[in-house]
Motif scaffolding. Structure first.
Motif, short mmCIF file in Angstrom:
data_model
loop_
_atom_site.label_atom_id
_atom_site.label_comp_id
_atom_site.label_asym_id
_atom_site.label_seq_id
_atom_site.Cartn_x
_atom_site.Cartn_y
_atom_site.Cartn_z
N THR A 48 35.59 -32.26 1.33
CA THR A 48 35.81 -31.10 2.19
C THR A 48 35.39 -31.33 3.64
OG1 THR A 48 35.59 -29.60 0.30
CG2 THR A 48 35.34 -28.64 2.49
N PRO A 49 34.19 -31.86 3.94
CA PRO A 49 33.80 -32.07 5.34
C PRO A 49 34.76 -32.95 6.14
CG PRO A 49 31.87 -32.18 3.93
CD PRO A 49 33.06 -32.15 3.03
N PRO A 50 35.24 -34.10 5.61
CA PRO A 50 36.20 -34.87 6.42
C PRO A 50 37.51 -34.13 6.68
CG PRO A 50 35.93 -35.86 4.23
CD PRO A 50 34.86 -34.85 4.40
N ILE A 51 37.95 -33.28 5.74
CA ILE A 51 39.15 -32.50 5.98
C ILE A 51 38.92 -31.50 7.11
CG2 ILE A 51 40.74 -30.81 4.98
CD1 ILE A 51 40.35 -32.16 2.28
N ILE A 52 37.74 -30.88 7.11
CA ILE A 52 37.42 -29.90 8.16
C ILE A 52 37.31 -30.57 9.51
CG2 ILE A 52 35.65 -28.29 8.97
CD1 ILE A 52 35.06 -27.61 6.06
N ILE A 53 36.62 -31.71 9.58
CA ILE A 53 36.46 -32.40 10.87
C ILE A 53 37.81 -32.93 11.35
CG2 ILE A 53 35.99 -34.78 10.09
CD1 ILE A 53 33.84 -32.97 12.65
N ALA A 54 38.69 -33.31 10.42
CA ALA A 54 40.03 -33.77 10.81
C ALA A 54 40.81 -32.64 11.49
CB ALA A 54 40.79 -34.27 9.58
N GLY A 55 40.63 -31.41 10.98
CA GLY A 55 41.30 -30.28 11.60
C GLY A 55 40.80 -30.01 13.00
N VAL A 163 34.19 -20.75 8.83
CA VAL A 163 35.06 -21.91 8.63
C VAL A 163 35.83 -21.76 7.32
CG1 VAL A 163 35.13 -24.41 8.31
CG2 VAL A 163 33.52 -23.41 9.94
N GLY A 164 35.12 -21.35 6.26
CA GLY A 164 35.78 -21.14 4.98
C GLY A 164 36.85 -20.06 5.03
N LEU A 165 36.57 -18.98 5.75
CA LEU A 165 37.53 -17.88 5.83
C LEU A 165 38.74 -18.27 6.69
CD1 LEU A 165 35.12 -14.84 6.13
CD2 LEU A 165 36.57 -15.45 4.19
N ASN A 166 38.52 -19.06 7.75
CA ASN A 166 39.66 -19.53 8.54
C ASN A 166 40.59 -20.40 7.70
OD1 ASN A 166 39.36 -18.38 11.13
ND2 ASN A 166 37.72 -19.82 11.64
N TYR A 167 40.01 -21.24 6.86
CA TYR A 167 40.82 -22.05 5.97
C TYR A 167 41.53 -21.19 4.93
CZ TYR A 167 39.89 -26.81 7.44
OH TYR A 167 39.89 -27.99 8.14
N ALA A 168 40.84 -20.17 4.43
CA ALA A 168 41.46 -19.27 3.45
C ALA A 168 42.69 -18.58 4.04
CB ALA A 168 40.44 -18.23 2.98
N PHE A 211 37.69 -27.10 -10.78
CA PHE A 211 38.72 -26.42 -11.57
C PHE A 211 39.46 -25.40 -10.71
CE2 PHE A 211 36.41 -28.16 -15.17
CZ PHE A 211 37.43 -28.45 -16.06
N GLY A 212 38.73 -24.70 -9.82
CA GLY A 212 39.39 -23.76 -8.93
C GLY A 212 40.36 -24.44 -7.98
N LEU A 213 39.95 -25.60 -7.43
CA LEU A 213 40.83 -26.34 -6.54
C LEU A 213 42.07 -26.84 -7.27
CD1 LEU A 213 38.20 -28.44 -4.54
CD2 LEU A 213 39.62 -26.60 -3.63
N LEU A 214 41.89 -27.36 -8.48
CA LEU A 214 43.03 -27.86 -9.25
C LEU A 214 44.01 -26.74 -9.58
CD1 LEU A 214 41.26 -30.35 -11.70
CD2 LEU A 214 42.73 -30.92 -9.75
N ALA A 215 43.48 -25.59 -9.99
CA ALA A 215 44.34 -24.45 -10.33
C ALA A 215 45.12 -23.98 -9.09
CB ALA A 215 43.51 -23.31 -10.90
N GLY A 216 44.42 -23.87 -7.95
CA GLY A 216 45.08 -23.45 -6.72
C GLY A 216 46.12 -24.45 -6.25
N TYR A 217 45.82 -25.74 -6.42
CA TYR A 217 46.75 -26.78 -6.02
C TYR A 217 48.04 -26.69 -6.83
CZ TYR A 217 47.63 -31.37 -3.83
OH TYR A 217 48.12 -32.39 -3.06
N LEU A 218 47.91 -26.49 -8.13
CA LEU A 218 49.09 -26.38 -9.00
C LEU A 218 49.93 -25.17 -8.63
CD1 LEU A 218 47.53 -27.33 -12.46
CD2 LEU A 218 49.02 -28.73 -11.03
N PRO A 356 46.92 -27.53 0.49
CA PRO A 356 46.98 -26.50 1.53
C PRO A 356 45.59 -25.99 1.91
CG PRO A 356 48.59 -26.07 -0.19
CD PRO A 356 47.71 -27.18 -0.69
N HIS A 357 45.43 -25.61 3.17
CA HIS A 357 44.14 -25.11 3.66
C HIS A 357 43.68 -23.89 2.88
CE1 HIS A 357 44.59 -27.15 7.86
NE2 HIS A 357 44.17 -27.97 6.92
N ALA A 358 44.60 -23.05 2.47
CA ALA A 358 44.22 -21.82 1.77
C ALA A 358 43.50 -22.13 0.45
CB ALA A 358 45.45 -20.96 1.50
N VAL A 359 43.93 -23.21 -0.23
CA VAL A 359 43.27 -23.60 -1.47
C VAL A 359 41.83 -24.01 -1.19
CG1 VAL A 359 43.29 -25.25 -3.38
CG2 VAL A 359 45.44 -24.30 -2.53
N LEU A 360 41.66 -24.84 -0.17
CA LEU A 360 40.32 -25.29 0.20
C LEU A 360 39.46 -24.13 0.67
CD1 LEU A 360 38.87 -28.05 0.39
CD2 LEU A 360 39.43 -28.06 2.81
#
Length: 462
Positions: A48-55, A163-168, A211-218, A356-360
């Motif tokens: 998660t941190p490298p994805i956030i810093i990449a953004g 940060v979490g809510l912006n991604y959501a 498990f939450g990330l996998l479910a959201g990704y699917l 997708p950012h919303a999943v993260l």
């Protein structure tokens, strides 16, 4: 009269020996699944941190894949430094290292102002100083009381919540920001994380975020929200390249990262103590604490060379050790080797980068909130008298208030405003200073080796 048989001594029980002895090695048929379980528990937090810093730095998808790849590789190498050790460096305990959320509140504004090279340069210096901190840990441990550490950990969680809510909402700058689809997808991930955590048991409960990330990704794939173009273009195998972004050294960035390094070092001390207390049934030894913090510093500087954020001991794996009772460091060594292997395959990073950012963001609501909760738990360890309440009041006012009133940081001369912008640096300084000068500071707790020495003395006198 038949003499009753005495209960077997815990040290002669094979299962307890494996559980309580960090040097014991379970059979590979058990050790490999246990090592994989550790990786599954920390995977989401590590990427998660490298994805956030990449953004923040506006990285292209290919760069994001690279940042995820090096984060996995560095975490694996850093874990081996802790479990195997190098001379005095390394706790030689089942400690899983990973990319730290603790540095994000300072790293994000610094990356935005100076670029990733400045963050990496500051991290490299902070890691070297953390090695020194570990070497002299026994003499300066009293600087960091639970009220100081707890305040900073609490503020890390609070700072990351937006940060979490912006991604959501889909990520700042996205054309569909705050669209119903993004918000509902993030809500779905949040509900799955909570449900799995409450209804699951053992490994399933410990991996609720995953498990939450996998479910959201699917679900995102089913909705057509995932683009796998860059995944197809990613290489199957590649060795991470050091110094890809170079290093720059700015005093403002170094000061900010060093201050947070002290706090993260104290988190490592807490995690090591939790492992030995909950897993090995004893207090942590001074050499384990010192070696663990020094390994944190080596890992942080090594991470900077390989283009990723500082590494630290992961708390979720401490909980897993307490849950399973298996405290073998060799199990985590296997997990570290698996992480290194995963870091050599960029397609795995591409699979994560396509999320997708919303999943993260849905998982981030839980992860960042749990950081704040951990801070509250640390604060509870101290007596909440008027002295402690005063330190908390001043620190929280600065830590929460300064980011809310950005005009104050904008009026500061030079680059000092950057250190005020996150609020975390002035709050940490205030907590350290007030705890040092206010009268009535509680005496620090004894180290594990002090307790062991007293126990040995008592046995010899018996």
């Amino acid at each position: 009269m038949t003499r009753p048989r005495s209960a077997p001594h815990p040290e002669t029980n094979p299962s307890r020996t494996i559980n309580r002895d960090p040097d014991a090695m379970p059979p590979l048929s058990k050790a490999i699944p246990l090592g994989l379980q550790h990786i599954m528990a920390m995977f989401a937090g590590n990427v998660t941190p490298p994805i956030i810093i990449a953004g923040v730095i506006g990285a292209a998808t290919g760069e994001t894949i690279f940042l995820i790849q090096v984060a996995l590789f560095v975490a694996g190498v850093s874990t081996l430094i802790q479990t195997i050790g190098m001379g005095p460096i390394g706790a030689r305990l089942p400690i899983v290292q990973g990319t730290s959320f603790g540095f994000l509140p300072v790293a994000l504004p610094l990356a935005n102002a100076f670029g990733l090279a400045a963050v990496l340069g500051a991290s490299f210096i902070a890691g070297l100083l953390q090695i020194v901190l570990g070497a002299f840990l026994k003499k300066i441990r009293h600087w960091f009381s639970p009220v100081v550490t707890g305040i900073v950990v609490l503020l890390i969680g609070i700072t990351l919540m937006p940060v979490g809510l912006n991604y959501a909402a889909g990520g700042v700058g996205s054309p569909d920001f705050a669209s119903p689809t993004n918000l509902l997808l993030a809500l779905f991930v949040l509900v799955v994380c909570i449900a799995v955590h409450q209804l699951g048991r053992g490994f399933v409960k410990a991996s609720s975020i995953l498990f939450g990330l996998l479910a959201g990704y699917l679900v995102a794939i089913a909705l057509g929200m995932v683009d796998f173009t860059n995944l197809r273009e990613a290489a199957w195998f590649a060795v991470p390249r050091p110094l890809q972004y170079g290093m720059e050294f700015h005093l403002t960035a170094i000061v900010g990262m060093v201050l947070i390094m002290f706090v993260v070092g104290l988190e490592t001390i807490g995690n090591i103590s939790a492992i030995t207390t909950g897993g090995a049934g004893r207090p942590a030894k001074d050499r384990e604490l010192s070696g663990g913090v020094m390994a944190d510093g080596v890992a942080t500087s090594f991470a900077a060379v390989f283009n990723t954020l500082p590494n630290t001991a992961y708390a979720q794996n401490v909980g897993l050790i307490t849950l399973t009772g298996v405290v073998s460091r060799h199990v985590v060594t296997i997990g570290g080797i698996l992480l290194i292997c995963m870091g050599l395959f960029p397609k795995l990073g591409g699979l994560v980068a396509a999320m997708p950012h919303a999943v993260l963001g849905g998982a981030g609501v839980v992860m960042f909130g749990m950081i704040a909760s951990a801070g509250l738990k640390i604060i509870q360890e101290c007596e909440l008298d008027q002295r402690a309440m005063l330190i908390i009041a001043v620190s929280l006012s600065l830590g929460i208030g300064l980011p809310a009133v950005e005009a104050i940081s904008e009026t500061m001369p030079g680059q000092a405003g950057l250190l005020l912008k996150s609020g975390l640096v002035p709050a940490a300084l205030a907590a350290l200073l007030l705890d040092a000068i206010l009268p009535g500071k509680p005496k620090r707790q004894r180290g594990g080796e002090d307790v062991e020495a007293e126990a040995s003395k008592a046995e010899s006198n018996a």
